[in-house]
Design an enzyme around this catalytic site. Structure first.
Site, mmCIF file in Angstrom:
data_model
loop_
_atom_site.group_PDB
_atom_site.id
_atom_site.type_symbol
_atom_site.label_atom_id
_atom_site.label_comp_id
_atom_site.label_asym_id
_atom_site.label_seq_id
_atom_site.Cartn_x
_atom_site.Cartn_y
_atom_site.Cartn_z
ATOM 1 N N THR A 164 -4.589 -4.933 2.656
ATOM 2 C CA THR A 164 -4.404 -3.475 2.524
ATOM 3 C C THR A 164 -5.722 -2.732 2.774
ATOM 4 O O THR A 164 -6.786 -3.166 2.324
ATOM 5 C CB THR A 164 -3.889 -3.137 1.099
ATOM 6 O OG1 THR A 164 -2.740 -3.929 0.849
ATOM 7 C CG2 THR A 164 -3.541 -1.667 0.968
ATOM 8 N N ARG A 173 -8.759 11.317 1.714
ATOM 9 C CA ARG A 173 -8.859 9.855 1.841
ATOM 10 C C ARG A 173 -9.253 9.224 0.512
ATOM 11 O O ARG A 173 -8.825 8.136 0.166
ATOM 12 C CB ARG A 173 -9.897 9.493 2.920
ATOM 13 C CG ARG A 173 -9.360 9.705 4.308
ATOM 14 C CD ARG A 173 -10.381 9.340 5.340
ATOM 15 N NE ARG A 173 -10.428 7.916 5.592
ATOM 16 C CZ ARG A 173 -11.207 7.353 6.489
ATOM 17 N NH1 ARG A 173 -12.003 8.096 7.222
ATOM 18 N NH2 ARG A 173 -11.198 6.069 6.671
ATOM 19 N N HIS A 216 -14.552 -2.823 7.938
ATOM 20 C CA HIS A 216 -13.379 -2.775 8.821
ATOM 21 C C HIS A 216 -13.038 -1.294 8.922
ATOM 22 O O HIS A 216 -12.267 -0.755 8.142
ATOM 23 C CB HIS A 216 -12.216 -3.578 8.233
ATOM 24 C CG HIS A 216 -10.922 -3.336 8.959
ATOM 25 N ND1 HIS A 216 -10.766 -3.561 10.300
ATOM 26 C CD2 HIS A 216 -9.723 -2.875 8.520
ATOM 27 C CE1 HIS A 216 -9.527 -3.253 10.659
ATOM 28 N NE2 HIS A 216 -8.885 -2.825 9.598
ATOM 29 N N THR A 271 -0.319 -0.857 13.088
ATOM 30 C CA THR A 271 -0.757 -2.108 13.733
ATOM 31 C C THR A 271 -0.356 -3.243 12.801
ATOM 32 O O THR A 271 -0.526 -3.129 11.588
ATOM 33 C CB THR A 271 -2.284 -2.147 13.956
ATOM 34 O OG1 THR A 271 -2.915 -2.471 12.719
ATOM 35 C CG2 THR A 271 -2.832 -0.827 14.454
ATOM 36 N N ARG A 285 -13.410 -9.892 21.229
ATOM 37 C CA ARG A 285 -13.366 -11.104 22.074
ATOM 38 C C ARG A 285 -12.336 -10.950 23.186
ATOM 39 O O ARG A 285 -12.563 -11.355 24.330
ATOM 40 C CB ARG A 285 -13.053 -12.333 21.215
ATOM 41 C CG ARG A 285 -14.180 -12.685 20.258
ATOM 42 C CD ARG A 285 -13.759 -13.712 19.236
ATOM 43 N NE ARG A 285 -13.460 -15.003 19.817
ATOM 44 C CZ ARG A 285 -12.726 -15.949 19.218
ATOM 45 N NH1 ARG A 285 -12.192 -15.719 18.028
ATOM 46 N NH2 ARG A 285 -12.503 -17.098 19.798
ATOM 47 N N GLY A 297 0.817 -1.202 0.000
ATOM 48 C CA GLY A 297 0.000 0.000 0.000
ATOM 49 C C GLY A 297 0.846 1.245 0.000
ATOM 50 O O GLY A 297 2.025 1.192 0.311
ATOM 51 N N HIS A 341 -17.751 -16.131 22.257
ATOM 52 C CA HIS A 341 -18.313 -16.212 20.909
ATOM 53 C C HIS A 341 -19.042 -14.900 20.610
ATOM 54 O O HIS A 341 -20.190 -14.712 21.016
ATOM 55 C CB HIS A 341 -19.252 -17.417 20.798
ATOM 56 C CG HIS A 341 -18.538 -18.687 21.151
ATOM 57 N ND1 HIS A 341 -17.608 -19.262 20.321
ATOM 58 C CD2 HIS A 341 -18.558 -19.430 22.287
ATOM 59 C CE1 HIS A 341 -17.102 -20.334 20.915
ATOM 60 N NE2 HIS A 341 -17.652 -20.453 22.110
ATOM 61 N N ARG A 387 -10.294 -8.250 18.658
ATOM 62 C CA ARG A 387 -10.206 -7.211 19.698
ATOM 63 C C ARG A 387 -11.431 -7.270 20.608
ATOM 64 O O ARG A 387 -11.332 -7.126 21.833
ATOM 65 C CB ARG A 387 -10.113 -5.828 19.035
ATOM 66 C CG ARG A 387 -8.775 -5.594 18.368
ATOM 67 C CD ARG A 387 -8.781 -4.317 17.523
ATOM 68 N NE ARG A 387 -7.436 -4.037 17.016
ATOM 69 C CZ ARG A 387 -7.172 -3.355 15.905
ATOM 70 N NH1 ARG A 387 -8.166 -2.893 15.160
ATOM 71 N NH2 ARG A 387 -5.936 -3.125 15.535
ATOM 72 N N THR A 432 -13.033 -8.367 15.391
ATOM 73 C CA THR A 432 -13.662 -9.446 16.155
ATOM 74 C C THR A 432 -12.702 -9.966 17.233
ATOM 75 O O THR A 432 -13.101 -10.216 18.375
ATOM 76 C CB THR A 432 -14.089 -10.579 15.196
ATOM 77 O OG1 THR A 432 -15.155 -10.094 14.385
ATOM 78 C CG2 THR A 432 -14.553 -11.823 15.936
HETATM 79 P P1 NAD Z 1 4.096 -0.485 5.116
HETATM 80 O O1 NAD Z 1 4.158 0.899 4.580
HETATM 81 O O2 NAD Z 1 5.001 -0.905 6.228
HETATM 82 O O3 NAD Z 1 4.306 -1.530 3.907
HETATM 83 C C1 NAD Z 1 3.747 -1.364 2.641
HETATM 84 C C2 NAD Z 1 4.679 -2.071 1.668
HETATM 85 O O4 NAD Z 1 4.052 -2.074 0.381
HETATM 86 C C3 NAD Z 1 6.047 -1.367 1.501
HETATM 87 O O5 NAD Z 1 7.086 -2.298 1.743
HETATM 88 C C4 NAD Z 1 6.023 -0.880 0.058
HETATM 89 O O6 NAD Z 1 7.312 -0.877 -0.544
HETATM 90 C C5 NAD Z 1 5.096 -1.912 -0.579
HETATM 91 N N1 NAD Z 1 4.516 -1.491 -1.853
HETATM 92 C C6 NAD Z 1 3.939 -0.310 -2.172
HETATM 93 N N2 NAD Z 1 3.558 -0.306 -3.470
HETATM 94 C C7 NAD Z 1 3.858 -1.536 -3.963
HETATM 95 C C8 NAD Z 1 3.711 -2.149 -5.228
HETATM 96 N N3 NAD Z 1 3.162 -1.486 -6.257
HETATM 97 N N4 NAD Z 1 4.147 -3.409 -5.384
HETATM 98 C C9 NAD Z 1 4.729 -4.086 -4.360
HETATM 99 N N5 NAD Z 1 4.914 -3.546 -3.130
HETATM 100 C C10 NAD Z 1 4.478 -2.297 -2.945
HETATM 101 O O7 NAD Z 1 2.580 -0.738 5.529
HETATM 102 P P2 NAD Z 1 2.028 -1.828 6.579
HETATM 103 O O8 NAD Z 1 2.051 -1.267 7.954
HETATM 104 O O9 NAD Z 1 2.684 -3.135 6.306
HETATM 105 O O10 NAD Z 1 0.494 -1.892 6.133
HETATM 106 C C11 NAD Z 1 0.135 -2.418 4.875
HETATM 107 C C12 NAD Z 1 -1.346 -2.246 4.658
HETATM 108 O O11 NAD Z 1 -2.061 -3.077 5.584
HETATM 109 C C13 NAD Z 1 -1.852 -0.813 4.901
HETATM 110 O O12 NAD Z 1 -2.809 -0.495 3.920
HETATM 111 C C14 NAD Z 1 -2.523 -0.899 6.264
HETATM 112 O O13 NAD Z 1 -3.525 0.058 6.456
HETATM 113 C C15 NAD Z 1 -3.096 -2.295 6.174
HETATM 114 N N6 NAD Z 1 -3.505 -2.907 7.449
HETATM 115 C C16 NAD Z 1 -4.658 -3.631 7.410
HETATM 116 C C17 NAD Z 1 -5.152 -4.220 8.552
HETATM 117 C C18 NAD Z 1 -6.429 -5.014 8.461
HETATM 118 O O14 NAD Z 1 -7.069 -5.330 9.480
HETATM 119 N N7 NAD Z 1 -6.853 -5.363 7.254
HETATM 120 C C19 NAD Z 1 -4.465 -4.073 9.763
HETATM 121 C C20 NAD Z 1 -3.275 -3.355 9.775
HETATM 122 C C21 NAD Z 1 -2.811 -2.743 8.601
#
Ligand code: NAD
Length: 310
Positions: free
Chosen positions: A118, A87, A174, A225, A152, A78, A167, A150, A148
């Site tokens: 992501t 946003r 999200h 996180t 629980r 991301g 449960h 968190r 979920t």
């Molecule tokens: P981060 O910035 O540490 O890592 C993102 C990685 O993506 C980097 O290493 C970057 O180089 C890579 N990247 C960017 N563009 C790319 C591409 N085109 N091809 C390949 N790699 C690419 O971020 P993070 O803390 O690891 O978080 C990643 C995502 O997970 C974020 O969107 C965050 O919001 C999300 N996240 C989701 C949850 C969930 O519950 N779903 C929880 C925590 C974080």
């Protein structure tokens, strides 16, 4: 049977997942891909050095040609918000990143399951479903699995009961409009709301707020996180690879669920080797149902503003 997991995006989430998988041993092979090739390579070397203390797994940095034989591709790549960026603009930039990633994986004739982490995870899971042309069964978002967990954990902490025996679930987006489902929450079949001594209305409200605001709080304290979501992703992977038919609150395509269609949302679903094979139809009360519809409407409004070209 050998199982290859490709993780695209080796930031905090992607590498925490790789670390969890080396300890838990769900996969036999992990391939790390990042646009920063050195980062992926460095993480692979570091993770390999832990293998004498972990499970026998092959871990290496790779490229998109490795997607052809992958069982699961996890996308945790991301881009971050720029100063002053809205946003919605951030969302479109992440959709563009996904467009590039999905195109490259499809060029390799990937036939497995996409697991999306992501954020915003529900919208990017929907985008992956649309961009890949895969059936919805094979495009899964992490959804509200973390919310979920968190929920629980906090209920269990207040009751002094192992969170694995609680449960209860959070469904919907999200994010801010997520929905706690109290109508079905229970411990050993006893409704959560019966535990009035330990869980007053005020305590329950605090728990719900803490779950909803958890990411903001952790990001304020340490920037991101990643540990808990990594374990959640690992749990989804386990249910897929071991064909467990576990019920998990993943993000999946809703089709006439409480009247909601054509949007991805966190909902309890049965997950096995085929992906999401069915969704549990919850007996939501009127308020919960309305809150879920509200959550769906928020996501749909954002989806309608996106360019989702194949
Ligand atoms: P981060 O910035 O540490 O890592 C993102 C990685 O993506 C980097 O290493 C970057 O180089 C890579 N990247 C960017 N563009 C790319 C591409 N085109 N091809 C390949 N790699 C690419 O971020 P993070 O803390 O690891 O978080 C990643 C995502 O997970 C974020 O969107 C965050 O919001 C999300 N996240 C989701 C949850 C969930 O519950 N779903 C929880 C925590 C974080």
């Amino acid at each position: 049977m050998p199982h290859r997991i490709v993780i695209i995006g080796t930031g905090l989430v992607g590498t925490s997942l790789a670390f969890a998988l080396t300890i838990q041993g769900q996969a036999s092979e992990i391939v790390l891909i990042d646009k920063d090739k050195d980062r992926a390579k460095g993480h692979a070397i570091d993770l390999n050095h832990g293998l004498p203390f972990a499970q026998p797994i092959s871990i290496r940095a790779g490229d998109y040609s490795d997607c052809a034989l992958a069982d699961i591709i996890v996308i945790a790549a991301g881009v971050n918000q720029q100063p002053g960026e809205t946003r919605l603009s951030l969302l479109q930039r992440n959709v563009d990143v996904f467009q590039e990633i999905i195109t490259k994986t499809m060029q390799e004739n990937f036939k497995g399951i996409f697991l999306i982490a992501t954020n915003p995870v529900d919208i990017l899971s929907y985008a992956t479903y649309r961009l890949s042309g895969f059936p919805a069964t094979r495009v899964i978002g992490s959804g509200t699995i973390l919310d979920t967990a968190r929920f629980r954990y906090l209920l269990g902490k207040n009751l002094d009961i192992d969170p694995r025996s609680i449960h209860a679930m959070i469904i919907g987006e999200h994010g801010d409009s997520e929905v706690p489902v109290f109508s079905t929450a229970n411990v050993a079949g006893l409704p959560i709301k019966q535990f009035k001594d330990l869980l007053s209305e005020a305590t329950l409200k605090t728990i719900v707020d803490d779950v909803r605001l958890a990411a903001y709080e952790i990001i304020k304290l340490k920037g991101a996180t990643h540990f808990a979501i990594a374990l959640g992703l690992s749990r989804i992977i386990e249910s897929i690879l071991k064909n467990q038919n576990s019920v998990l609150t993943v993000s999946t395509l809703l089709t006439d669920y409480a009247g909601i269609s054509d949007v991805y949302l966190g909902i309890p679903a049965i997950v096995n080797r085929q992906g999401v094979v069915s969704i549990i139809d919850l007996p939501l009360d009127k308020e919960e149902r309305q809150a879920l519809i509200n959550s769906a409407n928020i996501l749909k409004a954002q989806i309608s503003s996106l360019h989702l070209d194949k």
